[in-house]
Design an enzyme around this catalytic site. Structure first.
Site, PDB file in Angstrom:
ATOM      1  N   ASP A  85       0.823  -1.226   0.000  1.00  7.19           N
ATOM      2  CA  ASP A  85       0.000   0.000   0.000  1.00  7.19           C
ATOM      3  C   ASP A  85       0.845   1.259   0.000  1.00  7.19           C
ATOM      4  O   ASP A  85       0.646   2.159  -0.818  1.00  7.19           O
ATOM      5  CB  ASP A  85      -0.919   0.043   1.236  1.00  7.19           C
ATOM      6  N   ARG A 103       0.356   4.548  16.979  1.00  7.65           N
ATOM      7  CA  ARG A 103       0.011   5.458  15.880  1.00  7.65           C
ATOM      8  C   ARG A 103       0.276   6.926  16.188  1.00  7.65           C
ATOM      9  O   ARG A 103       0.802   7.651  15.336  1.00  7.65           O
ATOM     10  CB  ARG A 103      -1.441   5.265  15.433  1.00  7.65           C
ATOM     11  N   ASP A 113      -6.713   3.568  12.028  1.00  7.96           N
ATOM     12  CA  ASP A 113      -5.423   4.260  11.979  1.00  7.96           C
ATOM     13  C   ASP A 113      -5.492   5.607  11.279  1.00  7.96           C
ATOM     14  O   ASP A 113      -4.760   6.532  11.615  1.00  7.96           O
ATOM     15  CB  ASP A 113      -4.374   3.354  11.325  1.00  7.96           C
ATOM     16  N   SER A 131      -3.494 -10.123   7.678  1.00  3.50           N
ATOM     17  CA  SER A 131      -3.065  -8.735   7.776  1.00  3.50           C
ATOM     18  C   SER A 131      -2.544  -8.520   9.195  1.00  3.50           C
ATOM     19  O   SER A 131      -3.277  -8.705  10.167  1.00  3.50           O
ATOM     20  CB  SER A 131      -4.259  -7.826   7.479  1.00  3.50           C
TER      21      SER A 131
HETATM   22  N1  ARG Z   1      -7.763  -3.319  16.109  1.00  2.00           N
HETATM   23  C1  ARG Z   1      -6.509  -2.816  16.508  1.00  2.00           C
HETATM   24  C2  ARG Z   1      -6.555  -1.324  16.561  1.00  2.00           C
HETATM   25  O1  ARG Z   1      -7.364  -0.721  15.944  1.00  2.00           O
HETATM   26  C3  ARG Z   1      -5.387  -3.319  15.630  1.00  2.00           C
HETATM   27  C4  ARG Z   1      -5.471  -2.842  14.218  1.00  2.00           C
HETATM   28  C5  ARG Z   1      -4.358  -3.314  13.389  1.00  2.00           C
HETATM   29  N2  ARG Z   1      -4.046  -2.282  12.444  1.00  2.00           N
HETATM   30  C6  ARG Z   1      -3.671  -2.517  11.230  1.00  2.00           C
HETATM   31  N3  ARG Z   1      -3.468  -1.492  10.483  1.00  2.00           N
HETATM   32  N4  ARG Z   1      -3.524  -3.726  10.772  1.00  2.00           N
HETATM   33  O2  ARG Z   1      -5.773  -0.725  17.253  1.00  2.00           O
END
Ligand code: ARG
Length: 395
Positions: free
Chosen positions: A13, A93, A122, A173
């Site tokens: 990506d 993040r 994110d 993922s």
């Molecule tokens: N559900 C978790 C969160 O929102 C983990 C997300 C994983 N993020 C990712 N971009 N694969 O913090």
């Protein structure tokens, strides 16, 4: 010169974002930034190699120590959790956003690009930091904007000579930092599909974990862990050591359904070995030193903190206010907790503190210090309102 800072993981990506920035958005200088928060070193190297092939100006920022001190430690003090998820991706993040802003200042950029999709959390967390710290910056999210399918993306990448690695064919993922690892996608999207063993990379299968329990003593000072078995460690070393012990004993596997910020329910699997062990110990110590009312109120405060951290609202005044309360309590969260690791579980098996609101002499079955006869009147009035209620009801 128009410069953009791309938050770069080295994956597909964010790699396709590079030619896009040049061809479609008119940037002649693409600066890529990879923030090391404890993801696999191969990922970081891969990002560096791809950046070189794609001719960007690349920065790798080692933010591991900052991550522990400024993000993981506040999470420990708040028993950082959202719906059973020990906040890990969520707290990395804001730091990634913060570092991207630092680089933008350094290179004189006024634009950011990130690879977040429109479905996830994110995008909120990263853009929030950028907008708070650099309100006038332009933020571009091509993945969200273009809604490409995986195969369209691969075709685009192939045409531009972007090296494709095997990872894009992988079913899962994955996001990873030293506080946790999340696994999504593939058949895990069926909520009743049990997680296959192959999704776990860190933790031992509890069935294969040692048959002998391992006991350790974790030392805390003002709410943060400082030592293991009496040996004082740096914040980073301590977290890494707890990670190792927990993994060895199969601790930290979680399988939950989670409500994303936008309201989507998603299936999430996690490995959060260090987080589960350290927060278990932290809670055990708080239970020893806090009053009942403090415990009750702190669980509400922790809950609110978890919600805010999940949303990534790292500089929100509400968060500051919650942390003022949390930090006040942490002044007394000093002491030791004995933890027992055994075949997938970790539990507190002892705790001690000079701030303990506990007196063996008062509580003991063998002591007369507490004059029990004084209790009679208090017991008599206990439940008075229930009796009134029943009288009014007539039975
Ligand atoms: N559900 C978790 C969160 O929102 C983990 C997300 C994983 N993020 C990712 N971009 N694969 O913090």
């Amino acid at each position: 010169m128009k410069t953009v800072v791309l938050v770069y993981s080295g994956g597909l990506d964010t790699s396709v974002c590079i030619p896009m920035m040049r061809e479609d958005y008119g940037f002649d200088r693409v600066v890529t930034a990879t923030i090391d928060v404890g993801q696999p070193i191969e990922d970081i190297r891969q990002a560096e190699e791809k950046a070189e092939i794609l001719k960007t100006e690349h920065y790798t920022i080692d933010a591991k120590e900052e991550f522990v001190k400024d993000f993981i430690f506040p999470a420990i003090k708040a028993n950082g959790d959202y719906q059973g998820y020990p906040l890990s991706t969520a707290i990395a993040r804001p730091l990634i956003g913060l570092k991207a802003v630092e680089i933008a200042r350094q290179v004189g950029a006024k634009a950011f690009c990130h690879g977040c999709t429109g479905k996830g959390n994110d995008q909120f967390r990263i853009e929030y930091m950028m907008r708070v710290l650099m309100p006038d910056a332009e933020i571009i999210a091509p993945m969200r904007e273009r809604n490409y399918t995986r195969s369209e993306e691969i075709e685009y990448a192939q045409k531009r000579g972007i090296p494709l690695d095997v990872s894009f064919e992988k079913i899962w993922s994955i996001d990873e930092n030293m506080w946790g690892r999340s696994i999504e996608g593939g058949r895990l999207e069926e909520t009743d599909y049990p997680p296959p063993e192959e999704i776990y990379k860190w933790t031992k299968n509890p069935v294969e974990a040692p048959d002998k329990p391992r006991d350790i003593e974790l030392g805390f000072e003002h709410g943060v862990p400082v030592s293991i078995d009496g040996q004082v460690l740096s914040p980073l070393d301590l977290v890494m050591e707890m990670h190792k012990i927990s993994c060895e004993h199969g601790v930290g596997r979680l399988d939950i359904v989670e409500d994303r910020i936008i309201g989507l329910k998603v299936r999430e699997n996690y490995e959060c070995p260090a987080a589960v062990a350290i927060i278990t110990a932290h809670k055990a110590l708080e239970a020893l030193v806090c009053t009942r009312d403090e415990m009750h109120f702190k669980s509400l405060v922790d809950h609110e903190w978890g919600d805010l951290a999940y949303k990534g609202l790292w500089y929100d005044p509400f968060k500051e206010a919650l942390e003022a309360f949390i930090d006040k309590i942490q002044e007394r969260v000093t002491g030791t907790v004995k933890l027992r690791f055994f075949k997938g579980s970790v539990r507190a098996i002892g705790r001690a503190s000079k701030y303990a609101l506990y007196s063996e002499d008062l509580a003991s079955f063998d002591s007369k210090t507490f004059d029990q006869s004084k209790m009679e009147g208090m017991v008599q009035v206990h439940g008075m309102q229930t009796r009134m209620y029943r009288m009014v009801k007539g039975n």
